[in-house]
Design a protein around this motif. Structure first.
Motif, short mmCIF file in Angstrom:
data_model
loop_
_atom_site.label_atom_id
_atom_site.label_comp_id
_atom_site.label_asym_id
_atom_site.label_seq_id
_atom_site.Cartn_x
_atom_site.Cartn_y
_atom_site.Cartn_z
N ALA A 7 0.83 -1.20 0.00
CA ALA A 7 0.00 0.00 0.00
C ALA A 7 0.87 1.26 0.00
O ALA A 7 0.58 2.22 -0.74
N ALA A 8 1.93 1.25 0.79
CA ALA A 8 2.84 2.40 0.82
C ALA A 8 3.56 2.56 -0.52
O ALA A 8 3.69 3.68 -1.05
N ALA A 9 4.00 1.44 -1.10
CA ALA A 9 4.68 1.50 -2.41
C ALA A 9 3.73 1.99 -3.48
O ALA A 9 4.10 2.77 -4.36
N ARG A 10 2.49 1.54 -3.42
CA ARG A 10 1.48 1.97 -4.40
C ARG A 10 1.24 3.48 -4.29
O ARG A 10 1.20 4.18 -5.29
N ALA A 11 1.05 3.96 -3.06
CA ALA A 11 0.82 5.39 -2.85
C ALA A 11 2.00 6.22 -3.36
O ALA A 11 1.81 7.26 -4.02
N LEU A 12 3.21 5.77 -3.08
CA LEU A 12 4.40 6.47 -3.57
C LEU A 12 4.48 6.45 -5.09
O LEU A 12 4.83 7.45 -5.72
N ALA A 15 1.98 8.89 -6.44
CA ALA A 15 2.37 10.28 -6.16
C ALA A 15 3.55 10.75 -7.01
O ALA A 15 3.58 11.91 -7.43
N THR A 16 4.50 9.85 -7.29
CA THR A 16 5.71 10.26 -7.98
C THR A 16 5.75 9.88 -9.45
O THR A 16 6.56 10.41 -10.21
N GLY A 17 4.92 8.91 -9.84
CA GLY A 17 4.92 8.46 -11.22
C GLY A 17 5.99 7.44 -11.54
O GLY A 17 6.16 7.06 -12.70
N VAL A 18 6.71 6.99 -10.53
CA VAL A 18 7.73 5.95 -10.72
C VAL A 18 7.64 4.97 -9.56
O VAL A 18 7.25 5.34 -8.45
N VAL A 19 8.01 3.73 -9.82
CA VAL A 19 8.08 2.75 -8.74
C VAL A 19 9.25 3.17 -7.85
O VAL A 19 10.36 3.37 -8.34
N PRO A 20 9.00 3.35 -6.56
CA PRO A 20 10.04 3.89 -5.67
C PRO A 20 11.16 2.89 -5.39
O PRO A 20 11.02 1.69 -5.61
N SER A 21 12.23 3.45 -4.85
CA SER A 21 13.33 2.60 -4.39
C SER A 21 12.89 1.88 -3.13
O SER A 21 11.92 2.27 -2.46
N LEU A 22 13.60 0.84 -2.79
CA LEU A 22 13.28 0.10 -1.57
C LEU A 22 13.44 1.01 -0.35
O LEU A 22 12.65 0.95 0.59
N ASN A 23 14.46 1.88 -0.35
CA ASN A 23 14.68 2.80 0.76
C ASN A 23 13.50 3.76 0.92
O ASN A 23 13.09 4.06 2.05
#
Length: 174
Positions: A7-12, A15-23
């Motif tokens: 859920a956090a990765a999806r929200a990020l 919001a950013t338009g890119v799959v976030p880094s693990l950090n």
């Protein structure tokens, strides 16, 4: 914890338009790096996890729709992603690497899901070719949304009536 991380990765991602880094996911989810890596050891695993989550959501919606006799119009409605869904799909499409063995397994799952959803549509409309056309129209709607090339919004009631018949248009089932 896995669902919380997704859920956090999806929200990020939205919001950013890119799959976030693990950090970035660790920070957003408020979990330890080890906790995250237990479920998603690599960014590819995270991408596959996000894609699987979307597949499962669509599968649940299609299964419910098929039980109501509403699979075809639901498929067309689901094929018109809203802005946040479009952002997620665009980010996943850019990040996806089909040559990765983990991604190949996901592609097999997606093929299986598409075949299952097409069978649901076929059971509703009573014709395999018509079901294929409806499924492919939905695929085209999604592809256009991801690419951002749809010239004007599609009236789903009219589209459903044209493909399925007026009785099966969205919003007309009990």
């Amino acid at each position: 914890m896995r669902d919380h991380v997704l859920a956090a990765a999806r929200a990020l991602t939205i919001a950013t338009g890119v799959v976030p880094s693990l950090n970035a996911v660790v920070a957003a989810a408020g979990v330890s790096k080890g906790g995250l890596m237990h479920h998603f050891p690599t960014r590819t695993d995270l991408i596959v996890g996000l894609a699987r989550m979307s597949l499962h959501e669509i599968d649940a919606a299609m299964t419910d729709a098929a039980a109501r006799g509403d699979a075809a119009p639901t498929w067309l409605r689901l094929s018109r992603p809203d802005a946040s869904e479009r952002a997620l799909l665009q980010a996943l499409a850019v990040s996806f690497r089909s040559s990765d063995p983990k991604s190949a397994v996901l592609l097999d799952e997606a093929r299986s899901a598409l075949a299952r959803w097409e069978r649901m549509i076929e059971e509703e409309v009573g014709d395999a070719m018509r079901a294929r056309v409806i499924r492919l129209v939905g695929d085209g709607l999604v592809a256009n949304a991801i690419a951002g090339v749809e010239p004007e919004p599609v009236d789903l009631v009219t589209l459903s009536a044209s493909l399925i018949g007026p009785a099966a248009a969205p919003g007309r089932h009990g």
